[in-house]
Every structure is written in structure tokens, then in C-alpha cells.
Design an enzyme around this catalytic site. Structure first.
Site, PDB file in Angstrom:
ATOM      1  N   THR A  12       0.293  75.339 -68.962  1.00  0.00           N
ATOM      2  CA  THR A  12       0.633  75.192 -70.267  1.00  0.00           C
ATOM      3  C   THR A  12       1.194  73.710 -70.195  1.00  0.00           C
ATOM      4  OG1 THR A  12       1.378  77.291 -70.733  1.00  0.00           O
ATOM      5  CG2 THR A  12       2.707  75.567 -71.762  1.00  0.00           C
ATOM      6  N   SER A  58      -3.187  79.679 -65.625  1.00  0.00           N
ATOM      7  CA  SER A  58      -3.148  80.231 -64.306  1.00  0.00           C
ATOM      8  C   SER A  58      -3.252  81.899 -64.372  1.00  0.00           C
ATOM      9  CB  SER A  58      -1.822  79.891 -63.690  1.00  0.00           C
ATOM     10  OG  SER A  58      -0.821  80.588 -64.245  1.00  0.00           O
ATOM     11  N   THR A  91       2.644  78.526 -65.405  1.00  0.00           N
ATOM     12  CA  THR A  91       3.825  79.508 -64.788  1.00  0.00           C
ATOM     13  C   THR A  91       3.712  80.595 -64.611  1.00  0.00           C
ATOM     14  OG1 THR A  91       4.667  80.343 -67.097  1.00  0.00           O
ATOM     15  CG2 THR A  91       5.459  77.957 -66.422  1.00  0.00           C
ATOM     16  N   ASP A  92       2.573  81.399 -65.180  1.00  0.00           N
ATOM     17  CA  ASP A  92       2.200  82.891 -65.050  1.00  0.00           C
ATOM     18  C   ASP A  92       1.973  83.270 -63.728  1.00  0.00           C
ATOM     19  OD1 ASP A  92       2.748  83.277 -67.660  1.00  0.00           O
ATOM     20  OD2 ASP A  92       1.040  83.034 -68.432  1.00  0.00           O
TER      21      ASP A  92
HETATM   22  C1  SIN Z   1      -0.463  79.426 -67.212  1.00  0.00           C
HETATM   23  O1  SIN Z   1       0.401  80.208 -66.673  1.00  0.00           O
HETATM   24  O2  SIN Z   1      -1.454  78.732 -67.142  1.00  0.00           O
HETATM   25  C2  SIN Z   1      -0.019  79.513 -68.792  1.00  0.00           C
HETATM   26  C3  SIN Z   1       1.344  79.788 -68.967  1.00  0.00           C
HETATM   27  C4  SIN Z   1       2.320  78.630 -68.599  1.00  0.00           C
HETATM   28  O3  SIN Z   1       1.906  77.675 -67.808  1.00  0.00           O
HETATM   29  O4  SIN Z   1       3.580  78.944 -68.956  1.00  0.00           O
END
Ligand code: SIN
Length: 309
Positions: A12, A58, A91-92
Site C-alpha cells: 500500500t 503483499s 503490511t499484510d
Molecule cells: C499489502 O499488504 O501489500 C497491501 C496492504 C497494505 O500494505 O497495507
């Protein structure tokens, strides 16, 4: 002059929305890591280099991207011009990559992962501040000879050993699963230095996660065993996301016993957000400690890989 190397993997933090007013309707992994750096005036005076290792959401993280990341890190460790590494990540699955790097990295130079909960085009984008925080943390750590792996987000820093995503949409989405954030110049936990050779295997062992819950009767475990047998493939390991401090439905346990009899390694973790499953004398099933189920899966992969050598 030495520089901080920023490795981009997507997420993100590199996401864009076509309508900035509807920033929840965005696509992750659209901007290059170079674009992310160029958009932050506070970084203009910093000695930085960038390299795009991957460009993914991710949720799609996996072996091939970890192999590419491992290669880039190995190269940077050998490059005298690189003093520290920052990794931009979604973050995922950040907690899985962080856990992997904590296990493999040899501690020669600091590695800081960062991410964002809002896409780059959002009016309240958190990525730029997180990137500045990560670069500053990496620079300071390099100066004092720190060589561990940390995660920097929302003004807080966490050891890669402890960090996990604890909120699905809050801006400060991460915590240490009960462990405190890193403070000031506190030493970072020493990485385990297992080395990168395990990532050179073309195929990782197959390790799946099953959850214990009401009516968990082991159907999925038996189905996986039957599929492996019918297709000639192998199920190597299972992580159980247990209830509480490592308990599981008796019917699931019976299926897991069948899996163990068939040669599958089974570890217990907890579906509860904090505390994990601490090992006790006489455990019938090994406990994964404080790791989340997804992190326990990474750890079991590494165990199985070292047994392959
Ligand atoms: C991801 O994990 O690539 C999408 C969600 C995020 O980064 O918060």
C-alpha cells in the site's frame, strides 16, 4: 560516501487510488520505490540508492519474492558502499518477512522494514513519514554498529522478532504481541544468522495452517492427506492455530495424529492475538512460542529446510 539501500517490494505504501477522495478503493504496488523516495523532500539530502526487488500486494508474498529479497540483501551485505537497508513492504504479510529476515540475517548491517496503511495518493498518506522514519532509524543504527532487523511505522519501532499486524485498518496497525516497542538506542535483538542458503531450494517444503474452532473435526487435515497421497505430492508440516494457550478440538487432534503418523510435522501456535503457546515439559505437540500462526509457518519451513541439508 556510504548510502542506505532501499529495496522496494510493493504494498500500500506504493499504492494509488484513481479518486483520492475514495482512497480505500486503491491498488497496491503501483509506484516504483524510486518514485516513493523522490516524492519525499526530507529524503533529498540523504545518501540513498534504490532497487525494485518486486512489485506486489503483499497478500501475494511467497517463496520467489523471498528468494529475490534474500539475494538483494546478500549483495548489499557484501557491498561496502551500503551501510544499511530499508525495505518497503505491504503490511499484510510484513510479519512473515520480518520473521524470516530475523532468522536468516547475519547481523552485519541494520535492516529496517516499513509500510503504510494508506496509499500514496491519499490526503492522509502515512507512507512518506514512515519512509523517513525508517531511513533515519537505519542510518542511526548503522552509525552505532547495530545489525539487527527492525520495523518502523507510525512513529514506533518494533523488533522483527516480535512484530505483528494487530489491527486491520488503524494507522498504527502493528504491535509486538505483548513485547514493548524498541526505545531510543536500546540494542535490537540479535538476528539468528541461519544464512540464506535455505532460500536457494527451488521449492519450499509444503506447510499449511489449520485453525481449531467450534466443530473443527479435522476434515481439512484428512482432505490434505488424501490429496497428497492421490497426487504423489507431500504435505511436510502443519501449523495449528489453536484455541487459547494451545488447545484444540479433540476431533481435529485425532486427525492431526493421523497426519503425524503419515510423517507430517505438527506445531501448535495460538489464534489469540497475544501470548502464543509457550512450550511445557511433556508437550504432546511442539509449541511455537510467541510466533503468530503465519510466523510459525515460516519457522517450520526453516526447520524442514535445515533437515533437508
Ligand atoms: C499489502 O499488504 O501489500 C497491501 C496492504 C497494505 O500494505 O497495507
Amino acid at each position: 560516501m556510504s548510502h542506505v539501500l532501499i529495496l522496494g517490494t510493493g504494498g500500500t505504501i506504493a499504492g494509488t487510488a484513481s479518486d483520492p477522495g475514495r482512497s480505500w478503493a486503491y491498488r497496491a504496488a503501483q509506484l516504483s520505490v524510486e518514485q516513493l523516495v523522490d516524492a519525499v523532500p526530507e529524503l533529498a539530502a540523504c545518501a540513498l540508492a534504490t532497487r525494485q526487488v518486486a512489485q506486489i500486494d503483499s497478500k501475494d508474498m511467497g517463496w520467489v519474492t523471498w528468494q529475490a529479497l534474500g539475494q538483494a540483501i546478500e549483495g548489499a551485505m557484501a557491498d561496502e558502499a551500503t551501510s544499511a537497508i530499508v525495505i518497503t513492504h505491504g503490511t499484510d504479510t510484513l510479519e512473515e518477512t520480518a520473521c524470516l529476515l530475523h532468522a536468516l540475517h547475519d547481523g552485519r548491517k541494520p535492516i529496517v522494514l516499513t509500510a503504510a496503511m494508506r496509499p500514496a495518493t491519499a490526503p492522509d498518506a502515512d507512507g512518506p513519514a514512515n519512509l523517513v522514519q525508517a531511513v533515519q532509524l537505519a542510518q542511526a543504527a548503522a552509525q552505532r554498529g547495530e545489525g539487527g532487523v527492525a520495523v518502523a511505522l507510525a512513529g514506533q519501532a518494533w523488533s522483527a522478532r516480535d512484530v505483528r499486524k494487530a489491527h486491520s485498518h488503524a494507522i498504527d496497525a502493528f504491535d509486538g504481541g505483548g513485547a514493548a516497542p524498541l526505545q531510543g538506542h536500546d540494542p535490537w535483538p540479535q538476528p539468528e544468522a541461519r544464512g540464506w542458503h535455505g532460500l536457494r531450494h527451488a521449492q519450499p517444503p509444503r506447510v499449511e495452517v489449520v485453525t481449531s474452532h467450534a466443530d473443527a473435526d479435522g476434515w481439512l487435515v484428512d482432505a490434505a492427506l488424501a490429496h497428497a497421497q492421490a497426487s504423489g505430492s507431500k504435505l511436510d508440516g502443519l501449523i495449528v492455530a489453536c484455541t487459547g494457550h494451545g488447545t484444540m478440538h479433540e476431533k481435529l487432534e485425532a486427525a492431526l495424529q493421523r497426519a503425524r503418523d503419515a510423517g507430517v510435522l505438527v506445531w501448535r501456535s495460538s489464534r489469540v492475538a497475544r501470548g502464543g503457546v509457550q512450550p511445557r515439559d511433556g508437550d504432546a505437540w511442539p509449541a511455537a512460542g510467541a510466533w503468530t500462526p503465519a510466523q510459525a509457518r515460516v519457522r517450520l519451513l526453516l526447520e524442514l529446510l535445515s533437515a533437508r541439508r
